[in-house]
Motif scaffolding. Structure first.
Motif, PDB file in Angstrom:
ATOM      1  N   MET A  22       0.842  -1.209   0.000  1.00  0.00           N
ATOM      2  CA  MET A  22       0.000   0.000   0.000  1.00  0.00           C
ATOM      3  C   MET A  22       0.878   1.261   0.000  1.00  0.00           C
ATOM      4  SD  MET A  22      -2.914   1.070   2.752  1.00  0.00           S
ATOM      5  CE  MET A  22      -1.683   1.334   4.036  1.00  0.00           C
ATOM      6  N   ASN A  23       0.471   2.211  -0.831  1.00  0.00           N
ATOM      7  CA  ASN A  23       1.209   3.481  -0.860  1.00  0.00           C
ATOM      8  C   ASN A  23       0.875   4.308   0.368  1.00  0.00           C
ATOM      9  OD1 ASN A  23       0.310   3.225  -4.160  1.00  0.00           O
ATOM     10  ND2 ASN A  23       2.459   3.331  -3.584  1.00  0.00           N
ATOM     11  N   MET A  75       3.018   7.761  -3.699  1.00  0.00           N
ATOM     12  CA  MET A  75       4.221   8.029  -2.914  1.00  0.00           C
ATOM     13  C   MET A  75       4.349   6.947  -1.842  1.00  0.00           C
ATOM     14  SD  MET A  75       4.948  11.634  -1.035  1.00  0.00           S
ATOM     15  CE  MET A  75       6.583  11.996  -0.391  1.00  0.00           C
ATOM     16  N   ASP A  76       5.556   6.418  -1.680  1.00  0.00           N
ATOM     17  CA  ASP A  76       5.772   5.351  -0.696  1.00  0.00           C
ATOM     18  C   ASP A  76       6.147   5.937   0.662  1.00  0.00           C
ATOM     19  OD1 ASP A  76       5.277   3.264  -2.428  1.00  0.00           O
ATOM     20  OD2 ASP A  76       7.371   3.194  -3.118  1.00  0.00           O
ATOM     21  N   GLU A  77       6.022   5.089   1.658  1.00  0.00           N
ATOM     22  CA  GLU A  77       6.448   5.470   3.003  1.00  0.00           C
ATOM     23  C   GLU A  77       7.916   5.884   2.981  1.00  0.00           C
ATOM     24  OE1 GLU A  77       6.278   2.822   6.833  1.00  0.00           O
ATOM     25  OE2 GLU A  77       4.396   2.763   5.715  1.00  0.00           O
ATOM     26  N   LEU A 123      -4.503   8.596   2.092  1.00  0.00           N
ATOM     27  CA  LEU A 123      -3.305   8.633   2.917  1.00  0.00           C
ATOM     28  C   LEU A 123      -3.378   7.407   3.806  1.00  0.00           C
ATOM     29  CD1 LEU A 123      -0.916  10.533   3.556  1.00  0.00           C
ATOM     30  CD2 LEU A 123      -2.321  11.517   5.361  1.00  0.00           C
ATOM     31  N   ASN A 124      -2.350   6.561   3.730  1.00  0.00           N
ATOM     32  CA  ASN A 124      -2.387   5.295   4.474  1.00  0.00           C
ATOM     33  C   ASN A 124      -3.689   4.545   4.215  1.00  0.00           C
ATOM     34  OD1 ASN A 124       0.105   4.983   5.806  1.00  0.00           O
ATOM     35  ND2 ASN A 124      -0.447   6.616   7.232  1.00  0.00           N
ATOM     36  N   GLY A 125      -4.155   4.607   2.989  1.00  0.00           N
ATOM     37  CA  GLY A 125      -5.342   3.831   2.595  1.00  0.00           C
ATOM     38  C   GLY A 125      -6.672   4.506   2.872  1.00  0.00           C
TER      39      GLY A 125
END
Ligand SMILES: Nc1ncnc2c1ncn2[C@@H]1O[C@H](COP(=O)(O)OP(=O)(O)OP(=O)(O)O)[C@@H](O)[C@H]1O
Ligand SMILES: [Mg+2]
Length: 242
Positions: free
Chosen positions: A1-2, A27-29, A63-65
């Motif tokens: 998950m991005n 965008m990745d963590e 954002l965070n799913g």
């Protein structure tokens, strides 16, 4: 998950025509992305939309799913304003930095620890009781960053973080940002700063994303850069092979 995903997002101010359309971006963590584009391209407006301050006129932001819903406070994203003055409003520096965690209802000891840590990270220890209007421009900018870091966000949006800084403070800022744990999305005309901090750069102009790729490929593409009112940063013209 991005960490962050934008799908076909339209950015517009109420009562005005959209300035950005069909933005799709993931965008990745922990990723660091530089956002460039001419004055008025919509960098600040895009940040306001991602932060949930300005509603997207169309599209989906996650954002965070979870969907970013305007008006719903998200402590996992923090925005550092282009004008630090717009962000600071408490009587003293320490109160200003403590405002966010206090508002979250965290215990007093946790607020104090987080505030001291954020001030230390930004080199502001010792200025706790200083009225914010008495801070220098560079100190105000670091205070605004401290007020964002104290929330321990997963994503930090930095709008022109080096504006108005002298060379020494710009260098300190780069050192500070390079050590930070959250993902960074940095809007800046300081292309050398972006080259140092961000492996990836996104260019927006005239309503759309015009490039999204490795920083050296985007910033080093003379035709692309001049075509959108930009210049290849000097360090890439002097050492094109590096
Ligand atoms: N509150 C507002 N209401 C209406 N239009 C706005 C508002 N704020 C900005 N705009 C307009 O939206 C467009 C994008 O502005 P924005 O501040 O997002 O650009 P920017 O890329 O951040 O520019 P800069 O590099 O100068 O900081 C501009 O045409 C601007 O005039
Ligand atoms: Mg701006």
């Amino acid at each position: 998950m991005n960490l962050l995903s934008l799908e076909e997002v339209t950015v517009a101010h109420p009562g005005h025509a959209p300035m950005l359309r069909g933005l799709t971006l993931a965008m990745d963590e922990g990723e660091r992305i530089g956002l460039i584009g001419p004055n008025g391209a919509g960098k600040t407006s895009l940040f306001q939309t991602i932060a949930g301050v300005l509603p997207a006129r169309a599209g989906q932001i996650r954002l965070n799913g979870a969907s970013v819903t305007p008006g719903r406070f998200r402590p996992d994203v923090a925005l550092v304003f282009q004008q630090a003055e717009d962000q600071l409003f408490c009587p003293t520096l320490a109160e200003d930095v403590a405002f966010g965690p206090r508002n979250l209802g965290l215990p007093g000891s946790e607020v104090a620890t987080r505030t001291a840590d954020a001030l230390a990270a930004c080199g502001l220890t010792g200025l706790e009781d200083r009225p914010v209007h008495q801070l220098s421009g560079g100190e105000k900018r670091r205070a605004a960053i401290a007020g964002a870091l104290v929330m321990q966000p997963a994503l930090l949006l930095l709008d022109e973080p080096s504006g108005g800084l002298d060379l020494r403070n710009r260098r300190r800022l780069i050192a500070l940002l390079s050590e930070l744990p959250p993902a960074l999305l940095i809007a800046s005309h300081d292309l050398e700063l972006l080259l140092e901090l961000c492996p990836r750069v996104v260019l927006i102009d005239a309503g759309r994303i015009r490039a999204d790729g490795p920083a050296r490929d985007v910033l080093g593409d003379a035709a692309l850069m001049t075509g959108h009112g930009q210049e290849v940063p000097q360090s890439l013209t002097q050492h094109p092979q590096r």
